[in-house]
Design an enzyme around this catalytic site. Structure first.
Site, PDB file in Angstrom:
ATOM      1  N   CYS A  25       0.865  -1.192   0.000  1.00 51.35           N
ATOM      2  CA  CYS A  25       0.000   0.000   0.000  1.00 51.35           C
ATOM      3  C   CYS A  25       0.892   1.229   0.000  1.00 51.35           C
ATOM      4  O   CYS A  25       1.046   1.912   1.008  1.00 51.35           O
ATOM      5  CB  CYS A  25      -0.928  -0.013   1.221  1.00 51.35           C
ATOM      6  SG  CYS A  25      -2.202   1.270   1.163  1.00 51.35           S
ATOM      7  N   GLU A 277     -16.524   3.351   3.487  1.00 52.27           N
ATOM      8  CA  GLU A 277     -15.552   3.857   2.518  1.00 52.27           C
ATOM      9  C   GLU A 277     -16.013   3.525   1.103  1.00 52.27           C
ATOM     10  O   GLU A 277     -16.303   2.371   0.796  1.00 52.27           O
ATOM     11  CB  GLU A 277     -14.200   3.200   2.809  1.00 52.27           C
ATOM     12  CG  GLU A 277     -13.057   3.697   1.971  1.00 52.27           C
ATOM     13  CD  GLU A 277     -11.769   2.989   2.352  1.00 52.27           C
ATOM     14  OE1 GLU A 277     -11.024   3.522   3.171  1.00 52.27           O
ATOM     15  OE2 GLU A 277     -11.529   1.883   1.817  1.00 52.27           O
ATOM     16  N   SER A 303     -11.901   6.207   0.113  1.00 55.27           N
ATOM     17  CA  SER A 303     -10.573   5.669   0.373  1.00 55.27           C
ATOM     18  C   SER A 303      -9.539   6.716  -0.025  1.00 55.27           C
ATOM     19  O   SER A 303      -9.774   7.529  -0.925  1.00 55.27           O
ATOM     20  CB  SER A 303     -10.364   4.398  -0.457  1.00 55.27           C
ATOM     21  OG  SER A 303      -8.991   4.103  -0.589  1.00 55.27           O
TER      22      SER A 303
END
Length: 389
Positions: A25, A277, A303
């Site tokens: 990520c 989200e 997000s």
């Protein structure tokens, strides 16, 4: 462009091969943004925000140093509220704007500040954004990632550069036992293509914008740095859905066309409850090539990986009778991000007429802790914190 179709087994194989290890990520998404904010606030050691997970030696060293610092802070009775002051939050918002952080910071930072006894308004975010230069263009807005920021000098280099414009409060305490000024002293930009200077920024204003108008009388938030230039101003017909699930179903059924404005409501703090989200609808729109021609509005949140004209945190939310609840299919919506406005082309008389006819739908959750949460939670404009009075 030729479309390629995969079955579930093939898709699963691609997913497992795409992210085979830790640290995947890597963009300026919510987790990385808040990790950086922790360092800027003074609650994390230098390097905490950017050292890659795969660089185990540096991470292990940082962890050992953190343990030592915790014991020293305990011995000296230095507490989080001694560090997280109003000036510290000003630093955090400033760096947030300079890095084009996740819109979720407009929820998390006010909520953390609330717990620390500091009041932060969304107007304060916009005020800081207007005079903070945008210095780093990271994924999803650009091609660089957190590891590049680390190699470019990290958060210390960004803060030192912002300090050249007098934008950093250097007197703030940090967990290092030193002030912010002492921590960033001597820090330099090592990769100028990653971190720009205040004299030659990517843009003269910050990465997040706060919009207001008759749809969002209190506030709404957009990651301006991740919006295509052609979508900074957009006018189109509303396609209205009362849940995220209904919107995704419509998008997948190809009911959304270029020029539309997707409205997803009853997903705010009270309506969700809890602000789910909205990564799924934004990802599907991007995957279908509509992110440069379709806008999305919601009283929910997004997000940090979201890109495009996706405007969230619309307040007052639909569940509270905010004007987003009054929008009907086909209403024309005007978005002007540079001028910070978002409006539906309806007269006040028409809005008043619809408001009188509006009926609040039954809550999605009627018992248990979520029902209690929905009853107590404040607006997204206040950080969606619980109010007990």
């Amino acid at each position: 462009m030729k479309q390629v179709r995969f079955n579930k087994a093939q898709l699963s194989e691609i997913e497992h091969c795409a992210c085979p290890g830790c640290g995947s990520c890597a963009g300026m998404f919510t987790a990385n943004t808040m990790n950086c904010m922790t360092e800027v606030l003074g609650m994390g050691l230098p390097g905490n925000g950017t050292i890659a997970a795969a660089r185990q030696g540096a991470r292990i060293t940082l962890a050992k140093q953190a343990g030592k610092r915790i014991m020293d802070l305990l011995a000296k009775d230095i507490r989080p509220r001694d560090i997280m002051t109003a000036k510290a939050f000003k630093n955090a918002i400033t760096v947030d704007m300079a890095m084009g952080g996740s819109t979720n910071t407009a929820l998390h930072l006010p909520a953390i500040a609330h717990e620390a006894g500091v009041n932060i308004s969304l107007e304060y975010f916009d005020k800081i954004s207007k005079h903070t230069p945008y210095l780093t263009k990271l994924s999803p807005a650009g091609v660089f990632h957190m590891v590049d920021v680390d190699e470019a000098g990290g958060i210390r280099a960004i803060m030192a550069e912002l300090d050249k414009a007098g934008l950093i409060e250097k007197s703030c305490k940090t967990v290092t036992g030193k002030s912010v000024g002492q921590n960033i002293k001597g820090a330099k930009i090592l990769r100028p293509e990653v971190i720009h200077t205040v004299k030659e920024p990517l843009r003269k204003t910050g990465g997040i914008a706060v919009l207001k108008g008759n749809i969002a009388q209190d506030c709404s938030v957009v990651k301006e740095s991740a919006v295509a230039p052609e979508m900074l101003k957009h006018t189109g017909p509303a396609r209205v859905y009362d849940s995220e699930d209904a919107a995704i179903k419509a998008i997948l059924a190809k009911k959304i066309k270029a020029g539309d404005v997707v409205v997803i409501r009853y997903e705010g703090p009270k309506g969700g409850p809890g602000m789910r989200e909205m990564l799924n609808p934004t990802s599907v729109l991007t995957g279908m090539g509509l992110d440069k021609s379709v806008a999305l509005l919601t009283d929910g949140r997004f997000s940090g990986a979201t890109q495009g004209a996706c405007i969230g945190h619309i307040s007052p939310e639909a569940r509270e009778g905010g004007n987003i609840a009054l929008i009907k299919e086909g209403d024309i919506i005007e978005i002007d991000i540079p001028n910070r406005t978002i409006n539906v082309k309806l007269t006040e008389e028409e809005l008043d007429k619809r408001r009188k006819a509006w009926k609040c739908p039954a809550p999605k959750v009627k018992s248990g802790y979520l029902a209690r949460y929905a009853y107590l939670v404040s607006s997204a404009a206040q950080g969606a914190v619980l109010k007990f009075n």
